[in-house]
Write a protein that holds these residues in place. Structure first.
Motif, PDB file in Angstrom:
ATOM      1  N   UNK A 181      30.083 -14.522  44.637  1.00 11.68           N
ATOM      2  CA  UNK A 181      29.600 -13.718  45.404  1.00 11.68           C
ATOM      3  C   UNK A 181      28.725 -14.274  46.601  1.00 11.68           C
ATOM      4  N   UNK A 182      27.811 -15.351  46.129  1.00 12.98           N
ATOM      5  CA  UNK A 182      27.005 -15.947  47.152  1.00 12.98           C
ATOM      6  C   UNK A 182      27.706 -16.575  48.122  1.00 12.98           C
ATOM      7  N   UNK A 183      28.814 -17.376  47.503  1.00 11.10           N
ATOM      8  CA  UNK A 183      29.652 -17.937  48.530  1.00 11.10           C
ATOM      9  C   UNK A 183      30.153 -17.133  49.518  1.00 11.10           C
ATOM     10  N   UNK A 184      30.699 -15.887  49.045  1.00  9.63           N
ATOM     11  CA  UNK A 184      31.101 -15.082  50.065  1.00  9.63           C
ATOM     12  C   UNK A 184      30.153 -14.541  51.073  1.00  9.63           C
ATOM     13  N   UNK A 185      28.841 -14.621  50.614  1.00 15.33           N
ATOM     14  CA  UNK A 185      27.895 -13.874  51.682  1.00 15.33           C
ATOM     15  C   UNK A 185      27.640 -14.952  52.684  1.00 15.33           C
ATOM     16  N   UNK A 186      27.858 -16.147  52.293  1.00 16.87           N
ATOM     17  CA  UNK A 186      27.666 -17.295  53.343  1.00 16.87           C
ATOM     18  C   UNK A 186      28.411 -17.343  54.118  1.00 16.87           C
ATOM     19  N   UNK A 187      29.698 -17.033  54.042  1.00 16.71           N
ATOM     20  CA  UNK A 187      31.191 -17.447  55.062  1.00 16.71           C
ATOM     21  C   UNK A 187      31.510 -16.254  55.621  1.00 16.71           C
ATOM     22  N   UNK A 188      31.316 -15.033  55.170  1.00 21.70           N
ATOM     23  CA  UNK A 188      31.727 -13.711  55.954  1.00 21.70           C
ATOM     24  C   UNK A 188      31.401 -13.584  57.207  1.00 21.70           C
ATOM     25  N   UNK A 189      30.225 -13.836  57.722  1.00 28.10           N
ATOM     26  CA  UNK A 189      29.967 -13.737  58.965  1.00 28.10           C
ATOM     27  C   UNK A 189      30.012 -15.001  60.013  1.00 28.10           C
ATOM     28  N   UNK A 190      30.593 -15.092  61.216  1.00 27.05           N
ATOM     29  CA  UNK A 190      30.685 -16.137  62.013  1.00 27.05           C
ATOM     30  C   UNK A 190      29.296 -16.736  62.010  1.00 27.05           C
ATOM     31  N   UNK A 191      28.097 -16.095  62.199  1.00 29.47           N
ATOM     32  CA  UNK A 191      26.854 -16.646  62.378  1.00 29.47           C
ATOM     33  C   UNK A 191      26.116 -16.187  61.312  1.00 29.47           C
ATOM     34  N   UNK A 192      25.076 -16.445  60.716  1.00 29.45           N
ATOM     35  CA  UNK A 192      24.059 -15.746  59.743  1.00 29.45           C
ATOM     36  C   UNK A 192      24.863 -15.426  58.176  1.00 29.45           C
ATOM     37  N   UNK A 193      24.286 -14.796  57.581  1.00 32.39           N
ATOM     38  CA  UNK A 193      24.774 -14.400  56.217  1.00 32.39           C
ATOM     39  C   UNK A 193      24.709 -12.754  55.848  1.00 32.39           C
ATOM     40  N   UNK A 194      25.552 -12.410  55.003  1.00 34.75           N
ATOM     41  CA  UNK A 194      25.383 -11.109  54.251  1.00 34.75           C
ATOM     42  C   UNK A 194      24.663 -11.331  53.002  1.00 34.75           C
ATOM     43  N   UNK A 195      23.711 -10.478  52.736  1.00 32.34           N
ATOM     44  CA  UNK A 195      22.997 -10.311  51.482  1.00 32.34           C
ATOM     45  C   UNK A 195      23.986 -10.477  50.295  1.00 32.34           C
ATOM     46  N   UNK A 196      23.537 -11.304  49.371  1.00 33.38           N
ATOM     47  CA  UNK A 196      24.527 -11.216  48.211  1.00 33.38           C
ATOM     48  C   UNK A 196      24.875  -9.896  47.489  1.00 33.38           C
ATOM     49  N   UNK A 197      23.575  -9.059  47.589  1.00 32.93           N
ATOM     50  CA  UNK A 197      23.578  -7.936  47.023  1.00 32.93           C
ATOM     51  C   UNK A 197      24.710  -7.113  47.600  1.00 32.93           C
ATOM     52  N   UNK A 198      24.860  -7.223  48.995  1.00 35.30           N
ATOM     53  CA  UNK A 198      25.860  -6.394  49.468  1.00 35.30           C
ATOM     54  C   UNK A 198      27.484  -6.735  48.956  1.00 35.30           C
ATOM     55  N   UNK A 199      27.617  -8.112  48.998  1.00 36.55           N
ATOM     56  CA  UNK A 199      28.812  -8.572  48.319  1.00 36.55           C
ATOM     57  C   UNK A 199      28.993  -8.191  46.839  1.00 36.55           C
ATOM     58  N   UNK A 200      28.026  -8.263  45.965  1.00 35.20           N
ATOM     59  CA  UNK A 200      28.039  -7.845  44.639  1.00 35.20           C
ATOM     60  C   UNK A 200      28.489  -6.128  44.416  1.00 35.20           C
ATOM     61  N   UNK A 201      28.055  -5.841  45.407  1.00 33.51           N
ATOM     62  CA  UNK A 201      28.264  -4.088  45.503  1.00 33.51           C
ATOM     63  C   UNK A 201      29.620  -3.902  45.735  1.00 33.51           C
ATOM     64  N   UNK A 202      30.253  -4.647  46.889  1.00 34.47           N
ATOM     65  CA  UNK A 202      31.569  -4.669  47.088  1.00 34.47           C
ATOM     66  C   UNK A 202      32.672  -4.973  46.022  1.00 34.47           C
ATOM     67  N   UNK A 203      32.232  -6.097  45.417  1.00 38.60           N
ATOM     68  CA  UNK A 203      32.970  -6.675  44.274  1.00 38.60           C
ATOM     69  C   UNK A 203      32.853  -5.757  42.973  1.00 38.60           C
ATOM     70  N   UNK A 204      31.600  -5.278  42.763  1.00 35.65           N
ATOM     71  CA  UNK A 204      31.469  -4.417  41.497  1.00 35.65           C
ATOM     72  C   UNK A 204      32.284  -3.176  41.429  1.00 35.65           C
ATOM     73  N   UNK A 205      31.923  -2.556  42.185  1.00 36.84           N
ATOM     74  CA  UNK A 205      33.133  -1.241  42.430  1.00 36.84           C
ATOM     75  C   UNK A 205      34.444  -1.450  41.710  1.00 36.84           C
ATOM     76  N   UNK A 206      35.197  -1.997  42.587  1.00 35.54           N
ATOM     77  CA  UNK A 206      36.467  -2.438  42.153  1.00 35.54           C
ATOM     78  C   UNK A 206      36.797  -3.047  40.761  1.00 35.54           C
ATOM     79  N   UNK A 207      35.751  -3.980  40.357  1.00 37.89           N
ATOM     80  CA  UNK A 207      35.859  -4.822  39.192  1.00 37.89           C
ATOM     81  C   UNK A 207      35.466  -3.778  38.031  1.00 37.89           C
TER      82      UNK A 207
END
Lengths: 331, 340
Positions: B301-327
């Motif tokens: 999730x943290x790797x995703x948070x670093x590369x999802x945006x062209x500049x800056x980052x998405x907080x990892x909690x947002x990524x885990x929330x996106x991953x968490x529901x479907x999982x």
């Protein structure tokens, strides 16, 4: 006052620019001269306003402008973020004029506005924030002109337009002339050093929790007044966004060397009391910062009052810039 | 040893063999993901340079990024992922409630309230101030919930929910009245692993490491408790003592993780469900698996948070929330609600 503004406001400004397409750039007013009114082009359309308003209510960014321009104010919104940049006299005026709204547009007190009996209401908020205000209700009290913020450096045109609407250009122009004279003097003073330096700026709105920093380019909050003194800021945003996003971006700290590695000198925003804001401190505490050529060459300069959006407060910024850049003359 | 005993032991070994294989596979995957995470970020750094930064540090920008930004961040992801996942497994076992997660003890609400209060009073400025406030707030909240609800799982859950509601409401009121406090809270409220390299992390990470070992040591006793209090008593387990120790572990693990990274939901809830099937009802295996899978989930999730945006980052909690529901939906559909 904290340099960090609420994210809501910054977001609102950005959204405003997206929706209005920087519409307030049309600063011409069309005087009819008939019946003491004229048609004024504002963000909310062409509005018929008094040619010589006698009782003005101002909100948002229009508040410090109107105070500096000695507009006939009968009511203003609260504007705490600008208090530290007001002169003693202006601050006294600010405190004396009745408050008809809070810091937020939603905190407009319509009854207080009506009690003030204005003949003109100048709203200095971004267009989307206008949705938080019952403009029709205000229009039932007096003509309403909305003149909201756009790109940071556009405060010059916007403040002129706001002062024009209030019929207070005389005093406005006097302060503007003082500012321009001071800026010209500084540009002359630093003409042998500043234009030769490729400069970069670190702003105070980076989000430490996200590991980002605010990189400001020319025409941004932290740079536009230094540019008047002859500073040259290099580079541009990777992807242009609305409002301040057109002239600043928020890269990861990892991108610090790439972003500022070519700078001969770096300026950074500090609080009005000179303390370093947390987002800037985060950058300055990193080893990547210490590796930058400009830092190794000890060419880093703090700048206070980077939020200035009036000619009067801009003069304080110029003074701060002069004080900060002074060591350059001794090298 | 009797023939029957030898047969039973052999059967146990046969059952354990695939579980050991899965654990080893998980550890290998964890090591691989950790290495990849050190190589991924906003700045492109070649794998050779990453290795050189780790083995032959020269202090260049690339080396600083690898050693001083990415490596501590990967370590933090491993620690926080393990802490949240294990505390989730512990609270679900203790409460015998598949929907329980560490936040149910009021840890997140306590930390958020403390940061709000600290910002309002001016002593939660900076990373160290926020970290300290979050630790104190989360521990106090969890202790209060544990003290009131220690006698029964249902009471524990109800107390946690009630305290969370109270603390969240009061903190929200304070933030609405104090814009600067709102700003300070806003930066903390979405959990992130970014920019923690400058924070004082030694104590929280040590506490997490100690508690992970403690969880493993307690897992056999929890195995008995999972069968019900009566059975646990019959098997000679000290129910009150085991429950108290488990509560301490959950409090420290989730409190430390929340303090250093902010609220990261779903990891504590989701990861135990993902490994419940291979754990086959064994709490020790459940703890071991969550200890490995939690870090993997958070690193990815943290790797995703670093590369999802062209500049800056998405907080990892947002990524885990996106991953968490479907999982979680996948886990329910794959294994059935009964296994949860």
């Amino acid at each position: 006052m904290s340099l960090r503004r609420s994210s809501g406001l910054v977001g609102a400004v950005a959204l405003a620019l997206a929706l209005t397409g920087c519409g307030s750039s049309d600063s011409k007013s069309d005087s009819s001269g008939k019946g003491g009114t004229r048609v004024f082009a504002a963000d909310n359309g062409k509005i018929k306003i008094p040619a010589d308003p006698q009782r003005v209510v101002a909100t948002g960014y229009a508040v410090p402008v109107m105070i500096e321009a000695h507009a006939p104010l009968v009511g203003i919104s609260s504007w705490k973020r600008g208090e530290s940049m007001m002169s003693k006299k202006d601050l006294a005026t600010y405190k004396k004029v009745p408050k008809v709204a809070g810091e937020l547009a939603t905190e407009t007190n319509y009854e207080a506005v009506a009690e003030a009996e204005p003949d003109l209401i100048v709203i200095g908020v971004p267009a989307p924030v206008l949705g938080d205000i019952d403009v029709k209700r205000l229009e039932s009290i007096a003509p309403v002109v909305a003149i909201g913020p756009t790109v940071p450096s556009a405060w010059r045109e916007l403040s002129h337009k706001q002062a024009d609407a209030a019929g207070s250009l005389k005093q406005f122009d006097a302060v503007k002339a003082k500012y321009e004279a001071k800026a010209a003097k500084l540009a002359e003073k630093y003409k042998d050093v500043l234009p030769q330096l490729k400069m970069g700026h670190v702003g105070a709105y980076g989000e430490t929790a996200k590991g980002t920093f605010q990189r400001e380019f020319g025409s941004s909050w932290g740079t536009n007044i230094a540019e008047d003194a002859g500073a040259k800021y290099y580079g541009k945003v990777k992807k242009k966004g609305p409002g301040s996003r057109a002239v600043s971006e928020y890269p990861s700290l990892e991108e610090l060397p790439e972003s500022l590695g070519k700078a001969d000198a770096i300026t950074y925003s500090v609080n009005p009391d000179g303390s370093v804001p947390e987002p800037v401190k985060y950058v300055m505490d990193s080893k990547l910062w210490k590796n930058l050529p400009a830092v190794k060459a000890k060419k880093t300069f703090p700048i206070r009052y980077t939020e200035a959006a009036t000619y009067g407060s801009g003069m304080q910024t110029l003074d701060a810039i002069d004080k900060s850049f002074a060591p350059l003359l001794n090298r | 040893m009797t023939v029957a005993g030898r047969t039973s032991e052999a059967a146990g070994e046969r059952r354990a063999a695939p579980q050991i294989g899965l654990l080893v596979g998980g550890l290998v995957l964890l090591a691989a993901v950790a290495v990849v995470s050190i190589g991924v970020g906003a700045r492109s750094i070649s794998p050779t340079e990453v290795v050189r930064a780790l083995l032959d540090y020269q202090g260049t920008d690339d080396h600083v990024i690898v050693r001083d930004v990415r490596a501590p961040r990967a370590l933090l992801a491993v620690a926080v992922g393990a802490a949240l996942a294990v505390s989730g497994a512990l609270i679900q076992t203790l409460a015998r409630n598949p929907l329980a997660e560490p936040g149910i003890l009021g840890v997140t609400a306590g930390a958020g309230f403390a940061i709000t209060l600290g910002s309002g009073l001016g002593f939660a400025a900076g990373q160290a101030g926020q970290l300290g406030s979050a630790v104190v707030g989360s521990v106090l909240a969890a202790l209060l919930v544990a003290a009131v609800g220690r006698r029964s799982p249902l009471r524990l859950v109800l107390t946690g929910v009630a305290l969370t509601a109270v603390l969240s409401g009061v903190a929200l009121g304070m933030r609405l009245m104090l814009p600067d406090t709102f700003d300070a809270y806003r930066f903390w409220s979405v959990g992130s692993l970014a920019a923690r390299e400058q924070a004082p992390l030694a104590w929280p990470l040590t506490a997490i490491a100690v508690c992970l070992v403690g969880a493993l040591l307690l897992s056999r006793a929890l195995n008995a408790l999972a069968l019900g209090e009566t059975v646990a008593h019959t098997l000679g387990a000290g129910v009150g003592r085991v429950r108290a120790m488990a509560l301490v572990l959950i409090t420290v693990l989730s409190g430390a993780a929340t303090a250093v990274a902010g609220p990261i939901l779903f990891v504590g809830l989701m990861v135990p469900h993902l490994v419940r099937k291979p754990a086959a009802g064994s709490v020790p295996w459940l703890i071991l698996y969550t200890m490995v899978l939690g870090p993997i989930v958070l690193l990815v999730a943290d790797m995703g948070s670093r590369v999802l945006l062209p500049t800056g980052e998405v907080p990892v909690a947002v990524v885990t929330a996106f991953l968490g529901g479907p999982m979680l939906i996948w886990a329910v559909r794959r294994y059935g609600a009964g296994s949860l």
